[in-house]
Design an enzyme around this catalytic site. Sequence first.
Site, PDB file in Angstrom:
ATOM      1  N   HIS A  91       0.696  -1.395   0.058  1.00  0.00           N
ATOM      2  CA  HIS A  91       0.049  -0.040   0.047  1.00  0.00           C
ATOM      3  C   HIS A  91       1.066   1.296  -0.041  1.00  0.00           C
ATOM      4  CE1 HIS A  91       0.299  -0.232   4.481  1.00  0.00           C
ATOM      5  NE2 HIS A  91       0.369   1.223   4.288  1.00  0.00           N
ATOM      6  N   ASP A 137      -0.291  -7.606   1.334  1.00  0.00           N
ATOM      7  CA  ASP A 137       0.232  -6.163   1.330  1.00  0.00           C
ATOM      8  C   ASP A 137       1.991  -6.351   1.513  1.00  0.00           C
ATOM      9  OD1 ASP A 137       0.355  -3.688   1.562  1.00  0.00           O
ATOM     10  OD2 ASP A 137      -0.346  -3.390   3.545  1.00  0.00           O
ATOM     11  N   SER A 230       4.039   2.309   8.460  1.00  0.00           N
ATOM     12  CA  SER A 230       3.688   1.073   7.226  1.00  0.00           C
ATOM     13  C   SER A 230       4.924   0.676   6.761  1.00  0.00           C
ATOM     14  CB  SER A 230       2.740   1.669   6.389  1.00  0.00           C
ATOM     15  OG  SER A 230       1.465   1.797   6.834  1.00  0.00           O
ATOM     16  N   GLY A 231       4.973  -0.622   6.392  1.00  0.00           N
ATOM     17  CA  GLY A 231       6.012  -1.223   5.607  1.00  0.00           C
ATOM     18  C   GLY A 231       7.169  -1.713   6.516  1.00  0.00           C
TER      19      GLY A 231
END
Length: 277
Positions: A91, A137, A230-231
């Site tokens: 994402h 994801d 995120s990530g």
Amino acid sequence: MKVFVVFAFCLVAVAAGPDEDAWLRFNRRMPGAYYSMMLQPSENSSYSGRIVGGVDARIEDFPYQLSLIRSGSHICGASVISDRWALSAAHCTYPVPELSSVTLRGGSNNRLEGGVLFEVNRIENHPLYNDWRAAHDVSLLHSTTYLVGPNIAAVTLASVNAYIPAGTRAVVSGWGYTSGPQGTLTVILQRALIPVVDQMYCMAAWPAGWVTDDMLCASELGRDACNGDSGGPLVTGGVQIGAVSWGSGDCIGDRPGVYVRIGFPIIRNWIFDISGV
């Protein structure tokens, strides 16, 4: 149908500076107010791209940690997995952006300066990634030069079907918000030690079908990933078992934080097929 906003993107900015303003431009999700129409009152919470309850981290202890930069601003975390490949959340790179706008900073616990900047010439998002449900994801970024330098080293990835017992303590790291959705991005890398959450408990904590087998849950009350993390990597015993994907926008561990499960066969085999790792 699962409805949420993934962690790389903030829903509300309060006194955001220029760097935060640039980061917010990549918000692709609906405002949190939308969810009050979608969820029961007891379930009403905003969701975001999301370390709360952490402490400053030394990059020497997290040499695999990268900042994923787009158009000059930090948007997500990432990790070094080989001499040319980095891993993050899909994402963060969906749809695939102009490659010239993406760089990776490694070797510094300061997301704004120091370390080494690496250009990217290839980005691969998992072919089964679903931008609505956040399934699969995970993304891979290929550097134009070797990901080497002081305090830069690859992390070992979990093997296929790696068993991670509930209660296992793992460390999550990143430059995201440190005080919930009303906060600002931290400049200095943060770390938090959190437990892996039982899968069935995690599934029960979220609406039916939201948490799937390719996901791993970890957090505890007062400690969680948050906007901007995120990530980023979730690591135990030197092995990366997850990458920050989604969860509660409150960032207080009231519901389990959700990560990509690196050892899930469809995830892990794809990583190997693309990167050879």
